[in-house]
Design an enzyme around this catalytic site. Structure first.
Site, PDB file in Angstrom:
ATOM      1  N   GLU A  97       0.830  -1.212   0.000  1.00  0.00           N
ATOM      2  CA  GLU A  97       0.000   0.000   0.000  1.00  0.00           C
ATOM      3  C   GLU A  97       0.860   1.255   0.000  1.00  0.00           C
ATOM      4  O   GLU A  97       1.943   1.272   0.564  1.00  0.00           O
ATOM      5  CB  GLU A  97      -0.799   0.101   1.297  1.00  0.00           C
ATOM      6  CG  GLU A  97      -1.689  -1.044   1.608  1.00  0.00           C
ATOM      7  CD  GLU A  97      -2.273  -0.905   3.018  1.00  0.00           C
ATOM      8  OE1 GLU A  97      -2.951  -1.834   3.427  1.00  0.00           O
ATOM      9  OE2 GLU A  97      -2.045   0.115   3.691  1.00  0.00           O
ATOM     10  N   CYS A 110       2.978   8.436   1.555  1.00  0.00           N
ATOM     11  CA  CYS A 110       3.447   7.492   2.564  1.00  0.00           C
ATOM     12  C   CYS A 110       3.699   6.157   1.855  1.00  0.00           C
ATOM     13  O   CYS A 110       2.811   5.624   1.206  1.00  0.00           O
ATOM     14  CB  CYS A 110       2.351   7.336   3.618  1.00  0.00           C
ATOM     15  SG  CYS A 110       2.650   6.021   4.802  1.00  0.00           S
ATOM     16  N   CYS A 117       5.547  -7.371   7.953  1.00  0.00           N
ATOM     17  CA  CYS A 117       6.470  -6.829   8.947  1.00  0.00           C
ATOM     18  C   CYS A 117       6.659  -7.878  10.029  1.00  0.00           C
ATOM     19  O   CYS A 117       5.742  -8.641  10.328  1.00  0.00           O
ATOM     20  CB  CYS A 117       5.882  -5.555   9.555  1.00  0.00           C
ATOM     21  SG  CYS A 117       6.976  -4.712  10.730  1.00  0.00           S
ATOM     22  N   CYS A 121       4.064  -5.417  16.561  1.00  0.00           N
ATOM     23  CA  CYS A 121       3.370  -4.451  17.434  1.00  0.00           C
ATOM     24  C   CYS A 121       1.884  -4.832  17.557  1.00  0.00           C
ATOM     25  O   CYS A 121       1.231  -5.157  16.567  1.00  0.00           O
ATOM     26  CB  CYS A 121       3.492  -3.038  16.877  1.00  0.00           C
ATOM     27  SG  CYS A 121       5.209  -2.477  16.763  1.00  0.00           S
ATOM     28  N   CYS A 124      -0.938  -3.054  15.341  1.00  0.00           N
ATOM     29  CA  CYS A 124      -0.650  -2.804  13.923  1.00  0.00           C
ATOM     30  C   CYS A 124      -1.114  -3.947  13.025  1.00  0.00           C
ATOM     31  O   CYS A 124      -0.808  -5.114  13.268  1.00  0.00           O
ATOM     32  CB  CYS A 124       0.838  -2.562  13.739  1.00  0.00           C
ATOM     33  SG  CYS A 124       1.270  -2.140  12.046  1.00  0.00           S
ATOM     34  N   GLY A 164       5.751  -2.137   6.957  1.00  0.00           N
ATOM     35  CA  GLY A 164       7.140  -2.547   7.123  1.00  0.00           C
ATOM     36  C   GLY A 164       7.932  -1.681   8.077  1.00  0.00           C
ATOM     37  O   GLY A 164       7.496  -0.588   8.465  1.00  0.00           O
ATOM     38  N   GLU A 165       9.106  -2.177   8.459  1.00  0.00           N
ATOM     39  CA  GLU A 165      10.010  -1.433   9.329  1.00  0.00           C
ATOM     40  C   GLU A 165      11.236  -1.060   8.488  1.00  0.00           C
ATOM     41  O   GLU A 165      12.054  -1.926   8.158  1.00  0.00           O
ATOM     42  CB  GLU A 165      10.406  -2.332  10.531  1.00  0.00           C
ATOM     43  CG  GLU A 165      11.562  -1.840  11.368  1.00  0.00           C
ATOM     44  CD  GLU A 165      11.463  -0.383  11.810  1.00  0.00           C
ATOM     45  OE1 GLU A 165      10.404   0.038  12.302  1.00  0.00           O
ATOM     46  OE2 GLU A 165      12.475   0.343  11.649  1.00  0.00           O
ATOM     47  N   SER A 196      10.246   6.478   9.636  1.00  0.00           N
ATOM     48  CA  SER A 196       9.617   6.128  10.907  1.00  0.00           C
ATOM     49  C   SER A 196      10.090   4.749  11.349  1.00  0.00           C
ATOM     50  O   SER A 196      10.113   3.808  10.563  1.00  0.00           O
ATOM     51  CB  SER A 196       8.095   6.133  10.723  1.00  0.00           C
ATOM     52  OG  SER A 196       7.438   5.873  11.937  1.00  0.00           O
ATOM     53  N   SER A 219       8.460   5.647  16.821  1.00  0.00           N
ATOM     54  CA  SER A 219       7.174   5.146  17.306  1.00  0.00           C
ATOM     55  C   SER A 219       7.378   4.693  18.738  1.00  0.00           C
ATOM     56  O   SER A 219       7.843   3.596  19.000  1.00  0.00           O
ATOM     57  CB  SER A 219       6.707   3.977  16.421  1.00  0.00           C
ATOM     58  OG  SER A 219       6.492   4.445  15.117  1.00  0.00           O
ATOM     59  N   LEU A 220       7.051   5.581  19.646  1.00  0.00           N
ATOM     60  CA  LEU A 220       7.345   5.333  21.056  1.00  0.00           C
ATOM     61  C   LEU A 220       6.184   4.590  21.718  1.00  0.00           C
ATOM     62  O   LEU A 220       6.348   3.501  22.255  1.00  0.00           O
ATOM     63  CB  LEU A 220       7.624   6.679  21.738  1.00  0.00           C
ATOM     64  CG  LEU A 220       8.185   6.657  23.145  1.00  0.00           C
ATOM     65  CD1 LEU A 220       9.503   5.891  23.220  1.00  0.00           C
ATOM     66  CD2 LEU A 220       8.389   8.090  23.662  1.00  0.00           C
ATOM     67  N   ASN A 295      -5.952   3.697  15.648  1.00  0.00           N
ATOM     68  CA  ASN A 295      -6.916   3.289  14.644  1.00  0.00           C
ATOM     69  C   ASN A 295      -7.358   1.888  15.015  1.00  0.00           C
ATOM     70  O   ASN A 295      -6.536   0.977  15.005  1.00  0.00           O
ATOM     71  CB  ASN A 295      -6.214   3.273  13.283  1.00  0.00           C
ATOM     72  CG  ASN A 295      -7.026   3.953  12.223  1.00  0.00           C
ATOM     73  OD1 ASN A 295      -8.223   3.717  12.090  1.00  0.00           O
ATOM     74  ND2 ASN A 295      -6.371   4.789  11.464  1.00  0.00           N
ATOM     75  N   CYS A 338      -1.986   1.798   8.665  1.00  0.00           N
ATOM     76  CA  CYS A 338      -1.086   1.028   7.823  1.00  0.00           C
ATOM     77  C   CYS A 338      -1.411  -0.459   7.855  1.00  0.00           C
ATOM     78  O   CYS A 338      -1.713  -1.041   8.877  1.00  0.00           O
ATOM     79  CB  CYS A 338       0.363   1.311   8.155  1.00  0.00           C
ATOM     80  SG  CYS A 338       0.932   0.734   9.713  1.00  0.00           S
TER      81      CYS A 338
HETATM   82  N1  SAH Z   1       7.660   0.297  11.332  1.00  0.00           N
HETATM   83  C1  SAH Z   1       7.693   1.726  11.323  1.00  0.00           C
HETATM   84  C2  SAH Z   1       6.882   2.370  10.246  1.00  0.00           C
HETATM   85  C3  SAH Z   1       5.529   1.789   9.924  1.00  0.00           C
HETATM   86  S1  SAH Z   1       4.228   2.047  11.075  1.00  0.00           S
HETATM   87  C4  SAH Z   1       7.302   2.247  12.692  1.00  0.00           C
HETATM   88  O1  SAH Z   1       7.006   1.455  13.555  1.00  0.00           O
HETATM   89  O2  SAH Z   1       7.369   3.437  12.921  1.00  0.00           O
HETATM   90  C5  SAH Z   1       3.817   3.736  10.916  1.00  0.00           C
HETATM   91  C6  SAH Z   1       3.199   4.333  12.158  1.00  0.00           C
HETATM   92  O3  SAH Z   1       1.833   3.928  12.304  1.00  0.00           O
HETATM   93  C7  SAH Z   1       3.918   3.916  13.424  1.00  0.00           C
HETATM   94  O4  SAH Z   1       4.045   4.995  14.298  1.00  0.00           O
HETATM   95  C8  SAH Z   1       2.964   2.879  13.951  1.00  0.00           C
HETATM   96  O5  SAH Z   1       3.192   2.643  15.297  1.00  0.00           O
HETATM   97  C9  SAH Z   1       1.627   3.490  13.622  1.00  0.00           C
HETATM   98  N2  SAH Z   1       0.480   2.592  13.673  1.00  0.00           N
HETATM   99  C10 SAH Z   1       0.400   1.307  13.301  1.00  0.00           C
HETATM  100  N3  SAH Z   1      -0.824   0.811  13.525  1.00  0.00           N
HETATM  101  C11 SAH Z   1      -1.544   1.810  14.051  1.00  0.00           C
HETATM  102  C12 SAH Z   1      -2.893   1.922  14.503  1.00  0.00           C
HETATM  103  N4  SAH Z   1      -3.715   0.886  14.472  1.00  0.00           N
HETATM  104  N5  SAH Z   1      -3.273   3.116  14.983  1.00  0.00           N
HETATM  105  C13 SAH Z   1      -2.439   4.176  15.021  1.00  0.00           C
HETATM  106  N6  SAH Z   1      -1.168   4.130  14.616  1.00  0.00           N
HETATM  107  C14 SAH Z   1      -0.725   2.950  14.144  1.00  0.00           C
END
Ligand code: SAH
Length: 346
Positions: A97, A110, A117, A121, A124, A164-165, A196, A219-220, A295, A338
């Site tokens: 995507e 984006c 991935c 998380c 995600c 992806g990361e 990111s 992404s903290l 989300n 994502c």
């Molecule tokens: N792997 C990288 C980039 C992809 S995720 C990362 O972790 O940063 C892009 C961003 O979307 C990250 O901050 C991730 O934590 C966030 N994200 C993923 N799923 C989400 C969700 N359901 N709601 C809000 N943010 C989300």
């Protein structure tokens, strides 16, 4: 679609590579500039369009290389804000995507950096099926080029925040950054690019040395190690203290302000104490905090706090002099988070 096509994607070659290729085919060196221009500025979809190159050269290139762009198999446009989400089919049939967002300052895209991935998380959708494979530099470039072509607009900003990361696909991601910012190509300044990461410390340290002033988004999502481990498996490998050290060093070496991404999840990381801890990390650094009401991903059963709770959390940060905003949720009606669109299509 020919799945057995083993030709190399010509967009894997940088300018020097194209020059060497053109010379090896016995062509005059100015042809390199023309070819590179078709590939990286005019975003050609195949060699057939490159009409100022001789037919014989095009045939030689065609025999060994692929210059096609991925096909958009599905495009969803938000009725709320014009955000568009593209589902692209890659040559091997894998789906990724990319999302286009229009702001007053330009067009931002984006992109995905991997198919799936492996970071795991909890909130995600991209990670649900694990990692399938890395994207090549050419495939990342092609996301940008395909959208440029479809929209007929110059893209001004890139965020590497799709599936992806990026730091788990380090070499290709960095090669992509060098090529997309090449002034002979798309010429998008690294300052207009955000990468990111979920927090791979060695990758952050290495990126700081690349002389690429890209913005780093971390992404903290939790400000203490125990909570972070509950929602992000990567936290078992790197502590928040180590992460902060890496961020400080990134800032020192690049001069780029870092942003902390913080997805607010009801009952998980949205308490007053969480806000105070987050403020503690952010206030002593030049960072910007982006709050994102999570989300909802139905498979995970995680929900967002209500609007009042989000505003209260924001205020707690601002009261401690932290620069923070609640990210506008663009494209809510089109599976904007994502991995959601790819997930639904599988
Ligand atoms: N792997 C990288 C980039 C992809 S995720 C990362 O972790 O940063 C892009 C961003 O979307 C990250 O901050 C991730 O934590 C966030 N994200 C993923 N799923 C989400 C969700 N359901 N709601 C809000 N943010 C989300």
């Amino acid at each position: 679609m020919s799945t057995k096509d083993s030709r190399r994607n010509i967009r894997e070659l940088d300018y020097e590579g194209i020059k060497a290729l053109v010379e090896s085919l016995g062509e005059k060196s100015f042809r390199a500039k023309q070819l590179y221009d078709w590939l990286h500025v005019k975003c050609a979809d195949g060699f057939g369009e490159m009409t100022d190159l001789s037919l014989s050269l095009r045939q030689k290139l065609e025999a060994a290389y692929d210059a096609s762009l991925p096909e958009a198999v599905k495009i969803q446009e938000s009725k709320l804000d014009g955000t568009k989400k593209y589902l692209f089919a890659l040559k091997d049939g894998q789906l990724i995507e990319a999302v286009k967002m229009e702001y007053h300052h330009g067009v931002s895209v984006c992109i995905s950096t991997q198919v799936g991935c492996r970071m795991g998380c909890a909130f995600c959708a991209s990670t649900l099926g694990g990692l399938v494979r890395n994207l090549s530099r050419a495939e990342m470039l092609s996301e940008i080029y395909a959208i440029t072509r479809l929209e007929g607009k110059r893209i001004s900003n890139i965020v590497m925040m799709g599936i992806g990361e990026p730091l788990d696909n380090y070499d290709e991601a960095v090669a992509f950054l060098h090529m997309i910012s090449d002034e002979r190509g798309m010429n998008i300044s690294p300052r207009n690019i955000t990468i990111s990461t979920c927090g791979l410390v060695p990758g952050i340290m290495k990126l700081a040395e690349e002389k690429l002033p890209v913005t780093l988004a971390l992404s903290l999502h939790a400000a203490d190690d125990e909570k972070r481990k509950k929602i992000m498996p990567v936290a078992k490998s790197y502590s928040i203290a180590e992460l902060m050290e890496a961020c400080d060093s990134y800032f020192e070496k690049t001069g780029r302000r870092i942003s902390f991404e913080y997805a607010l999840i009801k009952g998980e990381n949205d308490s007053d104490e969480d806000a105070a801890r987050l403020a503690g990390l952010a206030a002593k650094r030049r960072v910007h905090v982006n709050l994102i009401p999570v989300n909802p991903v139905t498979e995970r059963g995680l929900t967002q706090p209500d609007g009042a709770a989000v505003r209260a959390f924001l205020k707690k940060l601002q009261d401690k002099n932290v620069t923070a905003t609640v990210r506008r949720e663009l494209g809510r009606d089109i599976d904007g988070a994502c991995g959601q669109l790819r997930r639904k299509s599988l």
